[in-house]
Design a protein around this motif. Sequence first.
Motif, PDB file in Angstrom:
ATOM      1  N   ILE A 424       0.930  -1.313   0.119  1.00  0.00           N
ATOM      2  CA  ILE A 424       0.017  -0.160  -0.199  1.00  0.00           C
ATOM      3  C   ILE A 424       0.983   1.300   0.168  1.00  0.00           C
ATOM      4  N   TRP A 425       0.725   2.215  -1.015  1.00  0.00           N
ATOM      5  CA  TRP A 425       1.326   3.352  -0.988  1.00  0.00           C
ATOM      6  C   TRP A 425       0.494   4.292  -0.236  1.00  0.00           C
ATOM      7  N   ILE A 426       0.606   4.886   0.973  1.00  0.00           N
ATOM      8  CA  ILE A 426      -0.148   5.959   1.657  1.00  0.00           C
ATOM      9  C   ILE A 426       0.361   7.402   0.930  1.00  0.00           C
ATOM     10  N   THR A 427      -0.381   8.058   0.203  1.00  0.00           N
ATOM     11  CA  THR A 427      -0.398   9.130  -0.576  1.00  0.00           C
ATOM     12  C   THR A 427      -0.498  10.350   0.082  1.00  0.00           C
ATOM     13  N   LYS A 428      -1.732  10.205   1.303  1.00  0.00           N
ATOM     14  CA  LYS A 428      -1.788  11.217   2.102  1.00  0.00           C
ATOM     15  C   LYS A 428      -2.286  10.772   3.413  1.00  0.00           C
ATOM     16  N   LEU A 429      -1.444  10.774   4.444  1.00  0.00           N
ATOM     17  CA  LEU A 429      -1.510  10.211   5.712  1.00  0.00           C
ATOM     18  C   LEU A 429      -2.378  11.302   6.701  1.00  0.00           C
TER      19      LEU A 429
END
Length: 432
Positions: A424-429
């Motif tokens: 999973i790429w967390i683009t906005k945490l």
Amino acid sequence: MIHCEEKLLKSVISSIKGYASTHLDDGSFFANIRELEGLSLQRVSLSSDLDYFDEIKKLLGIIATIVTRPHIVNARETIILRAEQAYNLTPEMFIDTVKDEKLWKDKNGVMTPAEVYYFQNIDELKSYENRFIVHLIDVLAMQLSDYGKFYNFLVGTLTQNSTLTQDDSSLEKAYDKLATLTKKIRRIKQTGFYKIVSKANTHFTHVEPTNLFKHNRAYGACYRFYIENVTYGDEEARANDMAVYYFTRLLLALNNCGYKVVSKGKDTKGQIVRPMKFESESFVIDVDSAKKYGGLFITIDHKELDSDAAVRNLLVFDSTINFEEVTRNIHKYDSSGATAVDALTLWDGAYVENGKVMSLDDGGISENALLRRYLEEKTRMHRASKQIYMTHCPACGGTDIKAGEHYHSCSSCGTDYTFVGDKIWITKLRKI
């Protein structure tokens, strides 16, 4: 940002431009940028604070002498008295009385003045210069309050998952001097001078250099301090310098994170004139100017995804301690087209979400650490089950997940993410 801090910023920018003049090629500029790693606004800011507190201490001593023996203006006030109370009526008073028919009464067929205009001399404490002194006292009190908040922000606490603050002579000296100055300000505000003059209009947007400011030693010292340390300089030039500083810091963070420069985009002053591109093993990052918003556009693309899945971020810079500038401009960012808006002060990071600025409370970490953390947050990858996280937020566990064309978004906390293979790429945490 007060004037003395602006001077520090200009000094740092001068060093950056000097470095840029000897590394004209972008590849050389980026490859050797660690030469600027020791260039820290945080460090020079802390040392300058102690000097500034000493200047305020001297100034408060001068203000104390003014408060004890203020310059008083002998002014003339026009009043109306009953005729029998007036004495030594001057020709001017008599003429003004003759002109006002309301003051005259008919007594047995003879018009006589029942009341007269009378000029009396008064000692005026609420003069222009004394009102300025009260204004300066209020400004200093506000500055000391802001400094107090700032140093409290630097104190480590266990709630920040950090260690407690160790022995630090500079921090301890700052607290000691702040306590002393705050007591002096409090005593000055308890004087009759302050209580009387503060009832008048003491708001100043511009201070005129009156004769008293020019020729009186005490008042002149207060005026010069105000001009040199309180009034603000060119806001646009300051914003440009802040952008250059943070752009250089971002390049340093990219270098430390192992990115390589792909395309050129800066001029010899260290400013962006066209997008610069960097890449790592997994990501491609474009950096472009966002002058309208006081920051940089940082577009991030994963190499295994389509280029139209790239995430456009806006990183803005704030010269205040508590994101006051970001808060003032918060609605302007809506037109930026950015997926995420983040902000940096010299000492802290924040993100903008739903019309609010949410501080990350990272007091005490270096500028390098702030930018490095920002990049790591934007390229966060985790091995995880795609089946589970299609319906569960990896940040908060919420199940109200909206699937877009490229990304999934959690309605509960605002986190955006996408799947790249088994990760999973967390683009906005977001952790609201």
